[in-house]
Design an enzyme around this catalytic site. Sequence first.
Site, short mmCIF file in Angstrom:
data_model
loop_
_atom_site.label_atom_id
_atom_site.label_comp_id
_atom_site.label_asym_id
_atom_site.label_seq_id
_atom_site.Cartn_x
_atom_site.Cartn_y
_atom_site.Cartn_z
N SER A 1 8.78 -0.78 -4.95
CA SER A 1 7.33 -0.60 -5.05
C SER A 1 6.73 -0.09 -3.75
CB SER A 1 6.66 -1.92 -5.45
OG SER A 1 6.78 -2.12 -6.84
N ALA B 1 -0.61 1.64 -3.60
CA ALA B 1 -0.04 0.36 -4.02
C ALA B 1 0.75 0.54 -5.31
CB ALA B 1 -1.14 -0.68 -4.22
N ASP B 2 1.76 -0.30 -5.45
CA ASP B 2 2.57 -0.32 -6.67
C ASP B 2 3.10 -1.74 -6.85
OD1 ASP B 2 4.04 1.49 -8.80
OD2 ASP B 2 5.52 0.07 -8.03
N THR B 3 3.11 -2.20 -8.10
CA THR B 3 3.55 -3.57 -8.38
C THR B 3 4.74 -3.57 -9.33
OG1 THR B 3 1.29 -4.41 -8.09
CG2 THR B 3 2.82 -5.82 -9.28
#
Length: 202
Positions: free
Chosen positions: A52, A80-82
Amino acid sequence: MRKKLILASASPRRRELLSLITNDFEIITRNVDERAAEIDMENKGVPAVLVSEGLALLKAKAVFDELPEDEKRDVLVIGADTSVILDNEIFGKPKDKDEAVSMLSKLSGRTHVVATGVALITAEKVKCFTEETPVEFYEYDQYQKDLIERYCSGNEPYDKAGAYGIQGGGALLVKKIDGDFSNVVGLPVSRLAREIESVINY
């Protein structure tokens, strides 16, 4: 000098969370091939929990690189990355109900990790970090099975990593979390506020 903030994400949840820090930001997104990048990182042996972070940097860089040169010195781009991770396997967004049910059934009775990677880019500096939050689901009993079936019959699971949103109906699946709730939603705001401060005098 104060920087203009740009959020490189169209997620309404991230927009809402960032507004806890400041309402003075703009949203700009660019299309990136996340799946190809994810496969490339996997092939290079990048641990699942750090994928991520790589995707967050890719998203932020795609926005920053296309800004006019005379604007770059005055901005801070946030990507952002989840990911939802169980046994080093990344659970992405489900493509259909069967996949959503399968994901949530596998997560039941187990503790998985929600990892949100964040990238901060200015003309002077690039800083990345990953926040990890363990989340435990209730056992896969008849109640949990029926709950998963009802939950996956609605629209909520299909734009979310791991097929659930803890801020919505997915909360009923969760027994406990150990860490930052906002990170599970999609942006670790308390840490992000401090990281922004460390990058610029905001």
